[in-house]
Design an enzyme around this catalytic site. Structure first.
Site, short mmCIF file in Angstrom:
data_model
loop_
_atom_site.label_atom_id
_atom_site.label_comp_id
_atom_site.label_asym_id
_atom_site.label_seq_id
_atom_site.Cartn_x
_atom_site.Cartn_y
_atom_site.Cartn_z
N ILE A 1 0.83 -1.21 0.00
CA ILE A 1 0.00 0.00 0.00
C ILE A 1 0.86 1.26 0.00
O ILE A 1 0.59 2.21 -0.74
CB ILE A 1 -0.96 -0.03 1.22
N ASP B 1 13.29 3.50 10.79
CA ASP B 1 12.44 2.58 11.56
C ASP B 1 11.47 3.45 12.35
O ASP B 1 11.90 4.18 13.27
CB ASP B 1 13.31 1.73 12.49
N VAL B 2 10.19 3.39 12.04
CA VAL B 2 9.23 4.30 12.70
C VAL B 2 9.08 4.03 14.18
O VAL B 2 8.59 4.88 14.93
CB VAL B 2 7.84 4.28 12.01
N ILE C 1 -6.59 -6.29 1.25
CA ILE C 1 -5.87 -5.73 0.11
C ILE C 1 -4.75 -6.70 -0.27
O ILE C 1 -4.05 -7.23 0.61
CB ILE C 1 -5.25 -4.34 0.46
N TYR D 1 -2.86 -6.39 16.82
CA TYR D 1 -3.03 -5.54 15.63
C TYR D 1 -4.31 -4.71 15.74
O TYR D 1 -4.31 -3.50 15.48
CB TYR D 1 -3.08 -6.46 14.41
N ARG E 1 12.32 0.56 6.42
CA ARG E 1 13.57 0.10 7.02
C ARG E 1 14.56 -0.33 5.94
O ARG E 1 15.75 -0.09 6.04
CB ARG E 1 13.30 -1.09 7.97
N GLY F 1 3.38 -0.66 8.87
CA GLY F 1 2.67 -1.52 9.81
C GLY F 1 3.11 -2.97 9.64
O GLY F 1 3.61 -3.37 8.58
P1 NAP Z 1 3.38 -4.81 3.59
O1 NAP Z 1 3.25 -5.15 2.16
O2 NAP Z 1 3.83 -5.83 4.56
O3 NAP Z 1 4.30 -3.50 3.73
C1 NAP Z 1 4.58 -2.95 4.99
C2 NAP Z 1 5.48 -1.75 4.80
O4 NAP Z 1 5.80 -1.22 6.08
C3 NAP Z 1 6.77 -2.09 4.11
O5 NAP Z 1 7.11 -1.02 3.24
C4 NAP Z 1 7.76 -2.17 5.26
O6 NAP Z 1 9.04 -1.85 4.76
C5 NAP Z 1 7.21 -1.10 6.21
N1 NAP Z 1 7.59 -1.24 7.60
C6 NAP Z 1 7.30 -2.26 8.45
N2 NAP Z 1 7.81 -2.02 9.66
C7 NAP Z 1 8.41 -0.80 9.60
C8 NAP Z 1 9.12 -0.01 10.53
N3 NAP Z 1 9.30 -0.40 11.81
N4 NAP Z 1 9.60 1.19 10.11
C9 NAP Z 1 9.43 1.59 8.84
N5 NAP Z 1 8.78 0.89 7.92
C10 NAP Z 1 8.28 -0.31 8.29
O7 NAP Z 1 1.98 -4.30 4.17
P2 NAP Z 1 0.74 -3.59 3.47
O8 NAP Z 1 -0.30 -4.63 3.29
O9 NAP Z 1 1.15 -2.76 2.34
O10 NAP Z 1 0.24 -2.69 4.69
C11 NAP Z 1 0.48 -1.30 4.76
C12 NAP Z 1 -0.39 -0.73 5.87
O11 NAP Z 1 -1.76 -1.01 5.58
C13 NAP Z 1 -0.10 -1.33 7.25
O12 NAP Z 1 -0.23 -0.34 8.24
C14 NAP Z 1 -1.21 -2.36 7.38
O13 NAP Z 1 -1.50 -2.62 8.73
C15 NAP Z 1 -2.35 -1.65 6.68
N6 NAP Z 1 -3.40 -2.55 6.23
C16 NAP Z 1 -3.16 -3.50 5.27
C17 NAP Z 1 -4.20 -4.32 4.87
C18 NAP Z 1 -4.06 -5.37 3.82
O14 NAP Z 1 -5.03 -6.09 3.55
N7 NAP Z 1 -2.90 -5.50 3.17
C19 NAP Z 1 -5.48 -4.18 5.45
C20 NAP Z 1 -5.67 -3.22 6.43
C21 NAP Z 1 -4.63 -2.40 6.80
P3 NAP Z 1 10.41 -2.48 5.30
O15 NAP Z 1 10.16 -3.92 5.59
O16 NAP Z 1 11.37 -2.20 4.21
O17 NAP Z 1 10.68 -1.68 6.52
#
Ligand code: NAP
Length: 243
Positions: free
Chosen positions: A23, A58-59, A183, A150, A43, A87
């Site tokens: 996302i 790192d947030v 998503i 979560y 990160r 997240g």
């Molecule tokens: P994802 O594909 O796992 O990507 C997560 C992103 O967060 C990556 O860019 C990762 O990058 C970064 N990240 C993780 N820990 C971090 C840290 N401590 N500091 C900085 N960056 C960090 O997840 P996603 O599905 O795109 O999710 C993005 C957001 O949408 C999250 O908040 C998730 O909870 C929310 N969300 C997702 C869904 C879904 O269905 N996918 C649904 C509801 C909400 P690095 O690993 O390089 O740090």
């Protein structure tokens, strides 16, 4: 009738956390396509093409967050838009959930979002403009077995956003939450069978794409949404409707 104020959306300073994939990468690409100066955080330090800066942050580390915001505001000026998207999940039934599983998720998904908002708001308050967008989830509204950590973190974002919205409204800063449903990203790929069951419940009949979420974020950051603050916008194909 008073005419609309000019659209001030050109070349904004936009910070997107968790922009290396999923996302966050789609959100960063959305703002790049609008001609904004996008600062992509993660990160790993990876980012979609066209970002003005790519930073390894790192947030969950407040000092790293403060330093990163200070560095880019010195170069690009006040932050216009912050998308607190980074997240993680560490799913497990609560009875068997370790302290680490609980803490890691709260540290990234809630503490991290607060650190980012606090750092970005300092420049927004001085500039008397800005938009904060937290990426929440429908998980706290529906309740999802295995996601106590979560769901607690994402529920916390709603309280955080609404309190901030009241604190900074007088400075014309808006604060909102986008709550995605299911998503297609690495995060949901990890769910396996459980993911397939959840996807089958989506009234629109498909998983969302990262671009679906990016569109909603782009709207909330736009001039068209300047009278919207303290809201939660679900982007879920109807999954959590009625909750
Ligand atoms: P994802 O594909 O796992 O990507 C997560 C992103 O967060 C990556 O860019 C990762 O990058 C970064 N990240 C993780 N820990 C971090 C840290 N401590 N500091 C900085 N960056 C960090 O997840 P996603 O599905 O795109 O999710 C993005 C957001 O949408 C999250 O908040 C998730 O909870 C929310 N969300 C997702 C869904 C879904 O269905 N996918 C649904 C509801 C909400 P690095 O690993 O390089 O740090």
């Amino acid at each position: 009738m008073t005419p609309d104020p000019p659209d001030t959306t050109a070349a904004r300073h936009v910070i997107v956390t968790g922009a290396s994939r999923g996302i966050g990468a789609a959100v960063a690409a959305h703002f790049v396509a609008l001609g904004d100066q996008v600062v992509a955080w993660s990160r790993s330090g990876e980012a979609p093409p066209g970002c003005a800066r790519t930073l390894s942050v790192d947030v969950a580390d407040a000092a790293q967050v403060t330093d990163a915001v200070r560095a880019t505001t010195a170069e690009l000026g006040p932050v216009d838009v912050l998308v607190a998207n980074a997240g993680i999940t560490r799913d497990g039934l609560a009875l068997r959930m370790s302290d680490e599983q609980w803490r890691e998720v709260l540290a990234t998904d809630l503490d991290g979002a607060f650190y980012c908002a606090r750092a970005a708001l300092a420049s927004m308050v001085r500039a008397r403009r800005g938009s904060l967008i937290f990426i929440g989830s429908v998980s706290p509204f529906m309740g999802v077995a295995g996601q106590a950590n979560y769901a607690a973190a994402k529920a916390g974002l709603v309280g955080l956003a609404r309190s901030l919205a009241r604190e900074v409204a007088s400075r014309s800063i808006t604060v909102n939450v986008v709550a995605p449903g299911f998503i297609d990203t690495d995060m949901t790929a990890a769910l396996g069978e459980a993911g397939a069951d959840l996807r089958a419940l989506v009234p629109l009949g498909r998983a969302g794409s990262p671009a679906d979420v990016a569109g909603a974020v782009g709207f909330l950051a736009s001039n068209q949404a300047r009278y919207i603050t303290g809201t939660v916008l679900t982007v879920d194909g109807g999954l959590a409707m009625g909750y």
